[in-house]
Design a protein around this motif. Sequence first.
Motif, PDB file in Angstrom:
ATOM      1  N   GLY A   1     -15.258   9.194   2.798  1.00 37.95           N
ATOM      2  CA  GLY A   1     -14.721   8.529   1.612  1.00 37.95           C
ATOM      3  C   GLY A   1     -14.145   9.515   0.615  1.00 37.95           C
ATOM      4  O   GLY A   1     -13.055   9.299   0.062  1.00 37.95           O
ATOM      5  N   PHE A   2     -14.833  10.622   0.374  1.00 39.57           N
ATOM      6  CA  PHE A   2     -14.338  11.653  -0.533  1.00 39.57           C
ATOM      7  C   PHE A   2     -13.055  12.262   0.003  1.00 39.57           C
ATOM      8  O   PHE A   2     -12.101  12.510  -0.748  1.00 39.57           O
ATOM      9  N   VAL A   3     -13.000  12.506   1.326  1.00 41.91           N
ATOM     10  CA  VAL A   3     -11.797  13.069   1.944  1.00 41.91           C
ATOM     11  C   VAL A   3     -10.610  12.129   1.752  1.00 41.91           C
ATOM     12  O   VAL A   3      -9.506  12.551   1.395  1.00 41.91           O
ATOM     13  N   LEU A   4     -10.823  10.837   1.973  1.00 40.48           N
ATOM     14  CA  LEU A   4      -9.751   9.854   1.796  1.00 40.48           C
ATOM     15  C   LEU A   4      -9.216   9.877   0.369  1.00 40.48           C
ATOM     16  O   LEU A   4      -7.996   9.889   0.140  1.00 40.48           O
ATOM     17  N   TYR A   5     -10.116   9.874  -0.602  1.00 40.36           N
ATOM     18  CA  TYR A   5      -9.716   9.899  -2.012  1.00 40.36           C
ATOM     19  C   TYR A   5      -8.892  11.147  -2.304  1.00 40.36           C
ATOM     20  O   TYR A   5      -7.832  11.072  -2.960  1.00 40.36           O
ATOM     21  N   ASN A   6      -9.334  12.285  -1.790  1.00 40.43           N
ATOM     22  CA  ASN A   6      -8.640  13.549  -2.044  1.00 40.43           C
ATOM     23  C   ASN A   6      -7.260  13.578  -1.392  1.00 40.43           C
ATOM     24  O   ASN A   6      -6.276  14.040  -1.996  1.00 40.43           O
ATOM     25  N   VAL A   7      -7.154  13.070  -0.153  1.00 41.13           N
ATOM     26  CA  VAL A   7      -5.873  13.058   0.559  1.00 41.13           C
ATOM     27  C   VAL A   7      -4.860  12.202  -0.196  1.00 41.13           C
ATOM     28  O   VAL A   7      -3.713  12.614  -0.441  1.00 41.13           O
ATOM     29  N   MET A   8      -5.263  10.983  -0.558  1.00 49.55           N
ATOM     30  CA  MET A   8      -4.323  10.081  -1.232  1.00 49.55           C
ATOM     31  C   MET A   8      -3.938  10.558  -2.634  1.00 49.55           C
ATOM     32  O   MET A   8      -2.889  10.204  -3.154  1.00 49.55           O
ATOM     33  N   LYS A   9      -4.766  11.397  -3.223  1.00 48.10           N
ATOM     34  CA  LYS A   9      -4.482  11.914  -4.564  1.00 48.10           C
ATOM     35  C   LYS A   9      -3.586  13.144  -4.538  1.00 48.10           C
ATOM     36  O   LYS A   9      -2.763  13.353  -5.435  1.00 48.10           O
ATOM     37  N   THR A  10      -3.727  13.968  -3.482  1.00 44.05           N
ATOM     38  CA  THR A  10      -3.077  15.285  -3.510  1.00 44.05           C
ATOM     39  C   THR A  10      -2.020  15.500  -2.424  1.00 44.05           C
ATOM     40  O   THR A  10      -1.304  16.504  -2.471  1.00 44.05           O
ATOM     41  N   LYS A  11      -1.888  14.599  -1.442  1.00 40.59           N
ATOM     42  CA  LYS A  11      -0.996  14.861  -0.312  1.00 40.59           C
ATOM     43  C   LYS A  11       0.463  14.987  -0.753  1.00 40.59           C
ATOM     44  O   LYS A  11       0.972  14.164  -1.526  1.00 40.59           O
ATOM     45  N   GLU A  12       1.120  16.009  -0.245  1.00 45.81           N
ATOM     46  CA  GLU A  12       2.540  16.232  -0.507  1.00 45.81           C
ATOM     47  C   GLU A  12       3.358  15.629   0.624  1.00 45.81           C
ATOM     48  O   GLU A  12       3.168  15.977   1.795  1.00 45.81           O
ATOM     49  N   ILE A  13       4.264  14.726   0.297  1.00 38.52           N
ATOM     50  CA  ILE A  13       5.101  14.073   1.297  1.00 38.52           C
ATOM     51  C   ILE A  13       6.353  14.934   1.526  1.00 38.52           C
ATOM     52  O   ILE A  13       7.125  15.180   0.599  1.00 38.52           O
ATOM     53  N   LYS A  14       6.551  15.367   2.775  1.00 34.01           N
ATOM     54  CA  LYS A  14       7.618  16.327   3.083  1.00 34.01           C
ATOM     55  C   LYS A  14       8.827  15.703   3.767  1.00 34.01           C
ATOM     56  O   LYS A  14       9.835  16.373   3.974  1.00 34.01           O
TER      57      LYS A  14
ATOM     58  N   ALA B   1      -4.592   2.034  -0.564  1.00 38.26           N
ATOM     59  CA  ALA B   1      -4.425   1.944   0.887  1.00 38.26           C
ATOM     60  C   ALA B   1      -4.823   0.578   1.417  1.00 38.26           C
ATOM     61  O   ALA B   1      -5.646  -0.131   0.834  1.00 38.26           O
ATOM     62  N   ALA B   2      -4.222   0.217   2.553  1.00 37.69           N
ATOM     63  CA  ALA B   2      -4.688  -0.907   3.365  1.00 37.69           C
ATOM     64  C   ALA B   2      -5.444  -0.314   4.548  1.00 37.69           C
ATOM     65  O   ALA B   2      -5.061   0.738   5.075  1.00 37.69           O
TER      66      ALA B   2
ATOM     67  N   PRO C   1       0.815  -1.211   0.000  1.00 36.67           N
ATOM     68  CA  PRO C   1       0.000   0.000   0.000  1.00 36.67           C
ATOM     69  C   PRO C   1       0.853   1.266   0.000  1.00 36.67           C
ATOM     70  O   PRO C   1       1.943   1.299   0.576  1.00 36.67           O
ATOM     71  N   GLN C   2       0.338   2.295  -0.633  1.00 36.50           N
ATOM     72  CA  GLN C   2       0.968   3.611  -0.553  1.00 36.50           C
ATOM     73  C   GLN C   2       0.581   4.306   0.759  1.00 36.50           C
ATOM     74  O   GLN C   2       1.341   5.106   1.294  1.00 36.50           O
ATOM     75  N   TYR C   3      -0.591   3.976   1.254  1.00 39.32           N
ATOM     76  CA  TYR C   3      -1.096   4.574   2.491  1.00 39.32           C
ATOM     77  C   TYR C   3      -1.681   3.481   3.380  1.00 39.32           C
ATOM     78  O   TYR C   3      -2.083   2.413   2.889  1.00 39.32           O
ATOM     79  N   VAL C   4      -1.723   3.750   4.685  1.00 39.96           N
ATOM     80  CA  VAL C   4      -2.477   2.895   5.600  1.00 39.96           C
ATOM     81  C   VAL C   4      -3.544   3.753   6.264  1.00 39.96           C
ATOM     82  O   VAL C   4      -3.282   4.887   6.691  1.00 39.96           O
ATOM     83  N   ILE C   5      -4.743   3.226   6.314  1.00 41.52           N
ATOM     84  CA  ILE C   5      -5.870   3.907   6.951  1.00 41.52           C
ATOM     85  C   ILE C   5      -6.212   3.134   8.213  1.00 41.52           C
ATOM     86  O   ILE C   5      -6.544   1.940   8.149  1.00 41.52           O
ATOM     87  N   VAL C   6      -6.087   3.776   9.370  1.00 35.97           N
ATOM     88  CA  VAL C   6      -6.416   3.128  10.642  1.00 35.97           C
ATOM     89  C   VAL C   6      -7.692   3.757  11.183  1.00 35.97           C
ATOM     90  O   VAL C   6      -7.820   4.978  11.254  1.00 35.97           O
ATOM     91  N   VAL C   7      -8.638   2.903  11.553  1.00 36.37           N
ATOM     92  CA  VAL C   7      -9.963   3.358  11.950  1.00 36.37           C
ATOM     93  C   VAL C   7     -10.277   2.853  13.354  1.00 36.37           C
ATOM     94  O   VAL C   7     -10.127   1.655  13.632  1.00 36.37           O
TER      95      VAL C   7
END
Length: 333
Positions: free
Chosen positions: A182-195, A34-35, A5-11
Amino acid sequence: MDDQPQYVIVVGASAGGLKALQELVVQIQEGTEAAIFVVLHLSKRGIGELLTYRLQQHTQLPCQVAADGMPIRKGHVYVAPPDHHLIVKQGIIRIVNGAAENRWRPSIDVMFRSAAVAYGERAIGIILTGMLDDGTAGMLAISRCGGTCIVQDPNEAEYPDMPLSVVTNMEVDYCVPLTQIGFVLYNVMKTKEIKGIPIPPDLRKEAEIAEKVVTKIEDTTQLGTQSTYVCPDCGGVLSELKDDGFSRYRCHTGHVFTEGDLLTLKTEEIESTLWVALRIMEEKRNLLAKLAEEEIRKGLNIIAIEHRRRADELGVHISKIKEVIFRSATDDE
């Protein structure tokens, strides 16, 4: 094909969480990078298989109870097993039987903290409906590592305590209705800048303690300052840890409590002690009364009067203890 996964989502969720989780997984599309990992507080027995079955009815993503050593694959949903902590490592899952945090095992904080340390800015935390405050410290860990913090709007949560605790103690990236996550998750994984934000050493140490289960007193004293409190579970000295002003207490065997949890446990400890004292005093009063009756039959009236006087004094103290117990129970309602 690379299935890492590129991202992990913990709930994390508690009371009211089963329905909320079902509504959430519907929103996560197939092909996600994501996983997804889930901790739900309900029961120490059986909830893992039940939750997996219920979630699978609402998503095409494979859902399964996490097992120790299981590889992490994108597009999969992993559910914490009953009475065990789920720890997220790089590419692999660890399942451990460590000490409870916030009186829970599995603990949301343990899972969130491990994901923050393992995946840093690519960790996404979501807190849904639930009571008390498990998840706040874990969400703070995700924030400190540069991850993304999402909270269900407390105004619509069936039980607002958990999301409200998070937004009260920190700034979150998103506080939105459940239907928008769900929309927020899609947007974060699409646009987040890794610093390239570094992982704080204290979080690495806490994640290591949770994974290894056994630790030393020096480990906890390095993380915080020794307090005047003792652990309600094992009697060890508690060290106070501060996360941006949010206080937690950790003993060297691994138990961790927020201030709210510690207050609740101390209240329960006082009540339990008072009930024991009440039982012993009533037994002593009954014994004194019985002795007095036997002494009267034997004509030992002077001794009987003294025993009766002491029994009456104990009766007064018993009434006061009962008053304290019942007043405490009323105040907690």
